[in-house]
Design a protein around this motif. Structure first.
Motif, short mmCIF file in Angstrom:
data_model
loop_
_atom_site.label_atom_id
_atom_site.label_comp_id
_atom_site.label_asym_id
_atom_site.label_seq_id
_atom_site.Cartn_x
_atom_site.Cartn_y
_atom_site.Cartn_z
N ALA A 172 0.84 13.74 -2.81
CA ALA A 172 -0.22 12.88 -2.23
C ALA A 172 0.19 11.28 -1.96
O ALA A 172 0.00 10.91 -0.95
N TYR A 173 0.57 10.76 -2.87
CA TYR A 173 0.70 9.26 -2.92
C TYR A 173 2.20 8.80 -3.03
O TYR A 173 2.43 7.48 -2.66
N GLY A 174 3.23 9.41 -2.87
CA GLY A 174 4.41 9.22 -2.77
C GLY A 174 5.01 8.33 -1.51
O GLY A 174 4.17 8.79 -0.58
N ILE A 175 6.00 7.65 -1.59
CA ILE A 175 6.29 7.00 -0.21
C ILE A 175 7.85 7.36 -0.09
O ILE A 175 8.79 7.56 -0.62
N SER A 176 8.13 7.26 1.13
CA SER A 176 9.60 7.23 1.77
C SER A 176 9.61 5.53 2.58
O SER A 176 8.50 5.40 3.29
N VAL A 177 10.64 5.16 2.48
CA VAL A 177 10.84 3.65 3.07
C VAL A 177 12.25 3.68 3.83
O VAL A 177 13.14 4.01 3.23
N TYR A 195 10.55 -2.87 7.26
CA TYR A 195 10.51 -1.53 6.79
C TYR A 195 9.60 -0.57 7.30
O TYR A 195 8.45 -1.33 7.57
N ILE A 196 9.81 0.49 7.52
CA ILE A 196 8.87 1.67 7.98
C ILE A 196 8.42 2.37 6.48
O ILE A 196 9.15 3.10 6.11
N LEU A 197 6.97 2.39 6.00
CA LEU A 197 6.45 3.04 5.19
C LEU A 197 5.85 4.15 5.29
O LEU A 197 5.04 4.07 6.31
N THR A 198 6.12 5.48 4.84
CA THR A 198 5.38 6.54 4.97
C THR A 198 4.75 7.10 3.60
O THR A 198 5.63 7.21 2.92
N ILE A 199 3.53 7.31 3.72
CA ILE A 199 2.96 8.01 2.31
C ILE A 199 2.88 9.36 2.67
O ILE A 199 2.61 9.87 3.79
N VAL A 200 3.27 10.12 1.55
CA VAL A 200 3.44 11.73 1.86
C VAL A 200 2.23 12.24 2.25
O VAL A 200 2.28 13.24 3.14
N SER A 201 1.06 12.10 2.04
CA SER A 201 0.01 12.60 2.51
C SER A 201 -0.75 11.99 4.01
O SER A 201 -1.64 12.54 4.61
#
Length: 160
Positions: free
Chosen positions: A83-88, A97-103
């Motif tokens: 749900a709330y994890g991120i990749s950067v 930076y480009i942040l993407t939230i798992v959900s």
């Protein structure tokens, strides 16, 4: 004991001179609020003493347990994976930076610093906006969201 403290002080000073120790300040970017309770997931930018985003961990995510005692808690493994994890990843320009939230993988968030202030920008209703909050309506802890709303302000005018 005194020798240990003296050694630690000298080591710290040497690290500061060499630039090994770099102070960081967490700046709030946005949070996710849910219908289940008052707990929120908060996303902060980590800004170094030069005013730039930290290259290793530019954004951190964690729980604020407002429904309990308001303490901060790390995201659990299920939270990070489902749900709330991120990749950067590094953006197109230096310091971005480009942040993407798992959900919300289809909703990338651009993170950058302007005049020492960290910002999280994404498209909301087809226009660029500084993201402030995400609201998720669900019927239960493990249920799919009924809807998700993104709230932000125009980066130029400040209008909501």
């Amino acid at each position: 004991m005194i020798m240990r403290l003296l050694f630690a002080g000298i080591f710290f000073c040497m690290c500061m001179i060499e630039g090994v120790v770099e102070a960081q300040t967490a700046q709030p970017l946005f949070y996710i609020e849910r219908t289940l309770n008052a707990n929120i997931v908060r996303y902060d930018a980590q800004v170094n003493n030069n005013g730039a985003l930290d290259q290793k961990d530019p954004v951190i995510a964690y729980w604020l347990l407002n429904a309990e005692d308001g303490r901060r808690k790390s995201l659990g493994i299920m939270d990070r994976k489902m749900a709330y994890g991120i990749s950067v990843k590094q953006g197109q320009t230096k310091g971005e930076y480009i942040l993407t939230i798992v959900s919300f993988k289809e909703r990338p968030i651009r993170v950058y610093v302007v005049d020492g202030i960290a910002r999280a920008e994404m498209n909301i209703n087809g226009s660029p906006a500084l993201l402030e909050k995400v609201f998720v309506k669900t019927t239960g802890a493990l249920s799919r969201p009924q809807f998700i709303e993104f709230y932000g302000k125009d980066p130029v005018t400040g209008e909501e």
